[in-house]
Each structure stands twice: as C-alpha cells, then as structure tokens.
Design a protein around this motif. Structure first.
Motif, mmCIF file in Angstrom:
data_model
loop_
_atom_site.group_PDB
_atom_site.id
_atom_site.type_symbol
_atom_site.label_atom_id
_atom_site.label_comp_id
_atom_site.label_asym_id
_atom_site.label_seq_id
_atom_site.Cartn_x
_atom_site.Cartn_y
_atom_site.Cartn_z
ATOM 1 N N ASP A 210 4.247 0.363 -5.585
ATOM 2 C CA ASP A 210 5.424 1.215 -5.437
ATOM 3 C C ASP A 210 5.667 1.407 -3.946
ATOM 4 N N TRP A 211 6.690 0.770 -3.428
ATOM 5 C CA TRP A 211 6.932 0.780 -1.990
ATOM 6 C C TRP A 211 7.398 2.123 -1.462
ATOM 7 N N MET A 212 7.716 3.068 -2.354
ATOM 8 C CA MET A 212 8.038 4.423 -1.918
ATOM 9 C C MET A 212 6.768 5.216 -1.581
ATOM 10 N N GLN A 213 5.625 4.728 -2.027
ATOM 11 C CA GLN A 213 4.359 5.400 -1.732
ATOM 12 C C GLN A 213 3.961 5.165 -0.274
ATOM 13 N N PRO A 214 3.091 6.022 0.271
ATOM 14 C CA PRO A 214 2.598 5.790 1.637
ATOM 15 C C PRO A 214 1.829 4.470 1.737
ATOM 16 N N ALA A 215 1.784 3.923 2.922
ATOM 17 C CA ALA A 215 1.131 2.633 3.137
ATOM 18 C C ALA A 215 -0.331 2.654 2.714
ATOM 19 N N LEU A 216 -1.042 3.731 3.009
ATOM 20 C CA LEU A 216 -2.459 3.796 2.678
ATOM 21 C C LEU A 216 -2.671 3.738 1.169
ATOM 22 N N ALA A 217 -1.837 4.435 0.401
ATOM 23 C CA ALA A 217 -1.948 4.402 -1.060
ATOM 24 C C ALA A 217 -1.667 3.006 -1.594
ATOM 25 N N ILE A 218 -0.692 2.318 -0.995
ATOM 26 C CA ILE A 218 -0.365 0.954 -1.414
ATOM 27 C C ILE A 218 -1.535 0.020 -1.116
ATOM 28 N N SER A 219 -2.133 0.157 0.061
ATOM 29 C CA SER A 219 -3.280 -0.666 0.421
ATOM 30 C C SER A 219 -4.452 -0.439 -0.528
ATOM 31 N N ARG A 220 -4.731 0.807 -0.832
ATOM 32 C CA ARG A 220 -5.841 1.122 -1.738
ATOM 33 C C ARG A 220 -5.602 0.542 -3.125
ATOM 34 N N ARG A 221 -4.383 0.655 -3.608
ATOM 35 C CA ARG A 221 -4.088 0.115 -4.937
ATOM 36 C C ARG A 221 -4.242 -1.403 -4.949
ATOM 37 N N ALA A 222 -3.717 -2.065 -3.923
ATOM 38 C CA ALA A 222 -3.813 -3.522 -3.879
ATOM 39 C C ALA A 222 -5.267 -3.971 -3.847
ATOM 40 N N ARG A 223 -6.104 -3.268 -3.082
ATOM 41 C CA ARG A 223 -7.515 -3.625 -3.022
ATOM 42 C C ARG A 223 -8.228 -3.286 -4.323
ATOM 43 N N GLY A 224 -7.817 -2.188 -4.953
ATOM 44 C CA GLY A 224 -8.469 -1.764 -6.184
ATOM 45 C C GLY A 224 -8.209 -2.671 -7.367
ATOM 46 N N VAL A 225 -7.072 -3.330 -7.386
ATOM 47 C CA VAL A 225 -6.742 -4.206 -8.522
ATOM 48 C C VAL A 225 -7.039 -5.676 -8.218
ATOM 49 N N THR A 226 -7.707 -5.944 -7.097
ATOM 50 C CA THR A 226 -8.086 -7.309 -6.729
ATOM 51 C C THR A 226 -9.564 -7.531 -7.046
ATOM 52 N N PRO A 227 -9.937 -8.519 -7.854
ATOM 53 C CA PRO A 227 -9.096 -9.643 -8.279
ATOM 54 C C PRO A 227 -8.306 -9.424 -9.570
ATOM 55 N N GLU A 228 -8.704 -8.447 -10.384
ATOM 56 C CA GLU A 228 -8.019 -8.236 -11.660
ATOM 57 C C GLU A 228 -7.586 -6.790 -11.798
ATOM 58 N N PRO A 229 -6.385 -6.539 -12.354
ATOM 59 C CA PRO A 229 -5.384 -7.499 -12.860
ATOM 60 C C PRO A 229 -4.505 -8.116 -11.788
ATOM 61 N N GLY A 230 -4.729 -7.733 -10.513
ATOM 62 C CA GLY A 230 -3.962 -8.287 -9.405
ATOM 63 C C GLY A 230 -2.785 -7.410 -9.020
ATOM 64 N N ALA A 231 -2.498 -7.371 -7.712
ATOM 65 C CA ALA A 231 -1.348 -6.607 -7.213
ATOM 66 C C ALA A 231 -0.082 -7.439 -7.338
ATOM 67 N N TRP A 232 1.036 -6.756 -7.620
ATOM 68 C CA TRP A 232 2.293 -7.483 -7.765
ATOM 69 C C TRP A 232 3.480 -6.587 -7.469
ATOM 70 N N THR A 233 4.600 -7.224 -7.237
ATOM 71 C CA THR A 233 5.869 -6.545 -7.063
ATOM 72 C C THR A 233 6.940 -7.445 -7.665
ATOM 73 N N THR A 234 8.194 -7.066 -7.557
ATOM 74 C CA THR A 234 9.263 -7.926 -8.068
ATOM 75 C C THR A 234 10.262 -8.216 -6.959
ATOM 76 N N LEU A 235 10.818 -9.406 -7.041
ATOM 77 C CA LEU A 235 11.844 -9.850 -6.102
ATOM 78 C C LEU A 235 12.917 -10.550 -6.909
ATOM 79 N N ALA A 236 14.133 -10.019 -6.843
ATOM 80 C CA ALA A 236 15.243 -10.563 -7.627
ATOM 81 C C ALA A 236 14.883 -10.651 -9.100
ATOM 82 N N GLY A 237 14.175 -9.654 -9.585
ATOM 83 C CA GLY A 237 13.837 -9.578 -10.990
ATOM 84 C C GLY A 237 12.640 -10.399 -11.416
#
Length: 306
Positions: A210-237
């Motif tokens: 969620d790009w509205m979240q602070p950068a630190l929260a985004i970093s923690r989430r991305a690291r926490g879900v690596t390798p599974e289920p993996g971090a993701w976002t959407t671009l043009a749907g």
C-alpha cells in the motif's frame, strides 16, 4: 530414547538431522503427503520426507492426524514426539501416545506470535528481536509450557526467509538439547508469560504493498512476505511482483505510487519518503533488475503503481 519426528518444510530438516546426529532413535517421520510442484505440477515429496528417505527412516504421510494415523504413530512406540512445522493439528488421542508428550519447536518468543507465520509477522511488525522456543504441545494454539528459549536479532535487511533459515539451524540445537534434558529427567517446562499476539498464515493479499503507507512499513511488509507469498503491486490493472525495497529518506518529493527512473535508480513515492526498487517481475515475465525494467518503460509519460 525413541523419537517420532513430525515436520514438512525445509526449515524442519535441520532439526531432523540434529536429532539423528545426537544419537536419538528416530523411529518414524510424520509429514504431509507429496504435493504437486512447478508448472508441470509434478508430485514431489516434502523436504522432510525426502531427507527421511535418505536416512532410511520410515515415513507416515498424513494431511490430518485421524484415528488411523494415530494407530500408526502408536505402532512406532515413541517415547516422545518432536514437531517442527508439520502443518496440521495434533488431536488429543495422538498427543497422549508418547509418554513424554509432543515437544514443539516454534519460531517465536511465545506467547508472542502464536500461529503459522511467526517469523513473517515479526518482520512485518518491525520486531527488533525474535527467537525460538521448545514447548510441550497442547490442544490449544501454541499455549503449552516452555522448555527452552533462544533469541535472534532481526536485521534491517532481513527477509523472513533469511531469518527463518538462521532460526531453523539454531532451533535444531535447542530441540536436541531439550530432548536430551527430557531423557535425563531434567526438563522443567514453565508456563508462558507475557502479552499474547497471533500470527495467522499469510495470504496473497498480505503481500500487496500500500503506497499510502510510510516507507518503513512498506519495507517491512516486503521483507516479511519474502520469499512467500511475495510482495506485489498493480500497474495498469496487472499484478507485478517486487523484491524487497530500499529506504530513500533523502527523497520525499514523489506522490505515493509514482515511479521515477533516475540514472540507475528506480524510486517509488510512499506516504512518507521514497523507496528504491531492487527487482521487479511483470506479469508473464521473469524477475529482473528494477533499472532494466524501468528503461523499458521510459517511453511512458508517467508510471504509477496502484
């Protein structure tokens, strides 16, 4: 001492190896059935089943521990059962089979992070320290008294996968030591104390950034879900997968989700300052360096993650 070992994923293998190396008589292994893996969905034994086969240990495959499986466990006549990430509940009838009960290696400092994803939830929450415990398994969710504890620092760049790898090896030593104490009659489990937190299994949705979240929260989430289920976002749907991001506190001029290529750096705006992408996997493609991906997007006037 005769030991039944229950476990399924790769993080349980060091514990199985440690018990065998310590001289315990591992009389059987309980693990989940073979599962389809890869694009061709080839039935593949669990890592624990594969290692048990190499060690010449008999395997009990079970999705759940019913009366028939309990009878198989009883037939092995274990003095104690050791369990590491088996992936299923152990009912009372099976818990009562070994005279010394079931001793669980759990990757958190109980009662913190009871549940299936303790390491992942600890990283997402920003814990500085986590660890592992051995405890006497009960019918409740990770509620039993604790035999032993170890601690492990969570580094600023640790993914849950890297942290779990370290804990699987140090935890294997702890499990072996606990069983030795049980065999010697010197084990003294103590009730859990402290604040309870829960660590339910991660879903695909837990990996969405969620790009509205602070950068630190985004970093923690991305690291926490690596390798599974993996971090993701959407671009043009379309969903795109991301590797863990780097913090860029020097840049706070980008709107949340806005992507910008600057030299070889790919920055994304968040609710606070920017983060820098490291790797990205567009739909239908392989993971690639973020800068390589961004150069291919240079013709677009604007790129915004949704």
């Amino acid at each position: 001492m005769r030991v039944l070992f229950a476990g399924t994923p790769a993080v349980a293998v060091p514990s199985l190896d440690a018990l065998v190396k310590a001289g315990f008589d591992v009389v059987a292994v309980l693990t989940r059935p073979d599962a389809p893996l890869g694009r061709k969905r080839v039935l593949t034994p669990s890592p624990v089943a594969a290692r048990a086969a190499e060690l010449g240990i008999g395997v009990i495959h079970a999705t759940r521990v019913d009366d028939a499986v309990t009878a198989q466990i009883a037939a092995a006549k274990p003095d104690v059962a050791a369990i590491v990430a088996y992936g299923g509940l152990i009912p009372r009838a099976a818990l009562e089979v070994p005279p010394h009960g079931w001793i669980n290696l759990h990757f958190s400092l109980l009662p913190a992070w009871r549940g299936a994803a303790p390491v992942q939830r600890a990283v997402i929450a920003g814990d500085d320290v986590t660890g592992a415990v051995t405890f006497l398994l009960e019918e409740g969710l990770d509620t039993g008294p604790v035999f032993g504890t170890l601690t492990e620092s969570v580094g600023p760049n640790d993914t849950s996968g890297a942290l779990l790898e370290r804990l699987s090896r140090s935890g294997a030593v702890l499990l072996s030591q606990t069983l030795s104490a049980v065999e010697a009659g010197k084990a003294a489990p103590r009730p859990q104390e402290g604040e309870v937190s829960l660590a339910p299994k991660l879903t695909i949705d837990d990996g969405r950034l969620d790009w509205m979240q602070p950068a630190l929260a985004i970093s923690r989430r991305a690291r926490g879900v690596t390798p599974e289920p993996g971090a993701w976002t959407t671009l043009a749907g379309q969903r795109v997968k991301l590797e863990p991001v780097q913090l860029r506190p020097d840049r706070s001029d980008l709107e949340p989700g806005t992507v910008r290529l600057e030299e070889k750096n790919v920055l994304v705006g968040t609710g606070s300052h920017a983060v820098q992408l490291t790797g990205i996997q567009p739909a239908g493609k392989k993971m690639m360096a973020a800068a390589d991906w961004a150069r291919g997007m240079a013709s677009r006037e604007s790129v915004v993650f949704e």
